[in-house]
Scaffold this motif. Structure first.
Motif, mmCIF file in Angstrom:
data_model
loop_
_atom_site.group_PDB
_atom_site.id
_atom_site.type_symbol
_atom_site.label_atom_id
_atom_site.label_comp_id
_atom_site.label_asym_id
_atom_site.label_seq_id
_atom_site.Cartn_x
_atom_site.Cartn_y
_atom_site.Cartn_z
ATOM 1 N N ASP A 70 0.807 -1.220 0.000
ATOM 2 C CA ASP A 70 0.000 0.000 0.000
ATOM 3 C C ASP A 70 0.837 1.266 0.000
ATOM 4 O OD1 ASP A 70 0.980 -0.079 2.562
ATOM 5 O OD2 ASP A 70 -0.957 -0.378 3.534
ATOM 6 N N SER A 71 2.136 1.142 0.263
ATOM 7 C CA SER A 71 3.000 2.324 0.273
ATOM 8 C C SER A 71 3.573 2.649 -1.108
ATOM 9 C CB SER A 71 4.161 2.113 1.260
ATOM 10 O OG SER A 71 4.933 0.978 0.899
ATOM 11 N N ALA A 72 3.366 1.748 -2.082
ATOM 12 C CA ALA A 72 3.886 1.971 -3.426
ATOM 13 C C ALA A 72 2.937 2.858 -4.228
ATOM 14 C CB ALA A 72 4.093 0.645 -4.137
ATOM 15 N N LEU A 94 -4.301 -10.763 -9.989
ATOM 16 C CA LEU A 94 -4.290 -9.307 -9.849
ATOM 17 C C LEU A 94 -3.464 -8.928 -8.627
ATOM 18 C CD1 LEU A 94 -8.094 -8.565 -10.434
ATOM 19 C CD2 LEU A 94 -6.259 -8.540 -12.141
ATOM 20 N N ARG A 95 -2.552 -7.990 -8.816
ATOM 21 C CA ARG A 95 -1.768 -7.501 -7.686
ATOM 22 C C ARG A 95 -1.838 -5.966 -7.693
ATOM 23 N NH1 ARG A 95 2.054 -10.137 -4.794
ATOM 24 N NH2 ARG A 95 2.320 -11.677 -6.444
ATOM 25 N N GLY A 96 -2.555 -5.442 -6.697
ATOM 26 C CA GLY A 96 -2.723 -4.004 -6.614
ATOM 27 C C GLY A 96 -1.700 -3.355 -5.700
ATOM 28 N N TYR A 97 -1.363 -2.124 -5.997
ATOM 29 C CA TYR A 97 -0.423 -1.348 -5.192
ATOM 30 C C TYR A 97 -1.052 0.002 -4.838
ATOM 31 C CZ TYR A 97 3.007 -4.747 -6.863
ATOM 32 O OH TYR A 97 3.688 -5.911 -7.158
ATOM 33 N N ALA A 101 -4.173 -1.747 -3.168
ATOM 34 C CA ALA A 101 -3.517 -2.863 -2.479
ATOM 35 C C ALA A 101 -4.487 -3.719 -1.673
ATOM 36 C CB ALA A 101 -2.410 -2.336 -1.563
ATOM 37 N N GLY A 102 -5.587 -3.165 -1.220
ATOM 38 C CA GLY A 102 -6.503 -3.915 -0.361
ATOM 39 C C GLY A 102 -7.530 -4.718 -1.143
#
Length: 313
Positions: A70-72, A94-97, A101-102
């Protein structure tokens, strides 16, 4: 076939699936559900492997929400797997940033199969209230795995506190064959009442606790739990009676022994179940598991966990 889509959107992912379908004949026909896997970083491949194997029995679209940072900077990376890389399914990772991120319904809504049931699975990390999460609120079934928690028993009591119809846990699914064998034994017993029950299993086995809760409900008899060596699963069940004890004991990982008064020892195939077998069983039913609901709410509340003691066996 594997296609990577860095820094993308779910709309682009959906369009890429359509393009792959047109070019390679990959179709969604026959898919019976959408399985959404919410997993932690480092555990994606284990979950995908189990889901792929289960999908050979239940063709589905698998959407994996892998934990991001979540910091990206906010972005979405995606990967599409079809054909031999996806078993009988389509797999979308799926990879969220950053802000993505959540866990979020918005990340998967455009990728859900239309008019198909949704199953949510948390292979690691039992949510505080599965039915109230963003994904859990739209799912027909919600699968957790308390065995992977730091304190499995505490995770069970959290599930009890927040239970909603449609929730289940793989610690319960691992008990299916034990419950089948014990039910068969109970049907064959004579009229001598069962005065006490002992369930022995690993100290970190939530399945041991759930079996004790099930027997508490089924027999309305005091049940004690003997805690054995961690990591060894469920060991044995002893039904105490004036006419002689009945014991189902699994001294090895795959073969159990049934001891009954005045009868020869019976050897029964009772292997520890694989993750994909348990997941496949849960995907067979999309209605609430009422028995699990009774065990996790009523049975667990009546189980005397103060009776847990270190096993001498």
């Amino acid at each position: 076939m594997i296609v990577d889509l860095p820094d993308t959107t779910t709309s682009k992912v959906s369009k890429e699936i359509m393009t792959m379908r047109d070019k390679g004949g990959v179709v969604a026909l026959g898919r019976v559900l959408t399985l959404v896997v919410i997993t932690r970083s480092g555990h994606e491949e284990e979950a995908i492997l189990a889901a792929n194997e289960a999908s050979r029995e239940h063709p589905c679209r698998i959407i994996v929400l892998a934990e991001g940072t979540d910091s990206a900077q906010t972005r979405l990376d995606a990967q599409i797997r079809v054909g031999g890389d996806a078993g009988a399914s389509e797999v979308i990772v799926l990879r969220g940033y950053g802000e993505l991120a959540g866990e979020s319904e918005s990340l998967v809504s455009a990728l859900l199969l239309p008019d198909a049931p949704i199953v949510a699975w948390w292979p690691h990390g039992v949510p505080e209230a599965a039915a109230q999460t963003s994904i859990g609120s739209i799912a027909h079934r919600r699968i957790t795995d308390s065995a992977n928690e730091p304190d499995p028993t505490a995770a069970l009591f959290n599930i009890r506190r927040t239970y909603q119809a449609g929730d289940t846990d793989l610690a319960w699914t691992r008990l299916t064959n034990w419950r089948i064998q014990l039910a068969a034994v109970l049907e064959q017993l004579d009229g001598s009442p069962i005065t006490a029950v002992t369930v022995e299993g690993a100290s970190d086995s939530p399945s041991t606790v759930l079996l004790a809760a099930w027997l508490t409900l089924a027999l309305d008899t005091p049940v004690s739990i003997e805690a054995g060596e961690p990591g060894t699963g469920l060991h044995r069940v002893v039904l105490s009676r004036a006419a002689g004890d009945v014991e189902l004991n699994r001294p090895r990982r795959s073969v159990a022994e049934l001891h009954q008064p005045d009868q020869p020892v019976q050897r029964i195939s009772l292997p520890r179940r694989s993750l994909q077998d348990c997941l496949a069983e849960e995907l067979r039913r999309l209605d609430p598991d009422d028995v699990f609901g009774e065990v996790i709410t009523d049975g667990l509340a009546r189980t005397n966990l103060r009776s847990v003691r270190t096993s001498e066996h």
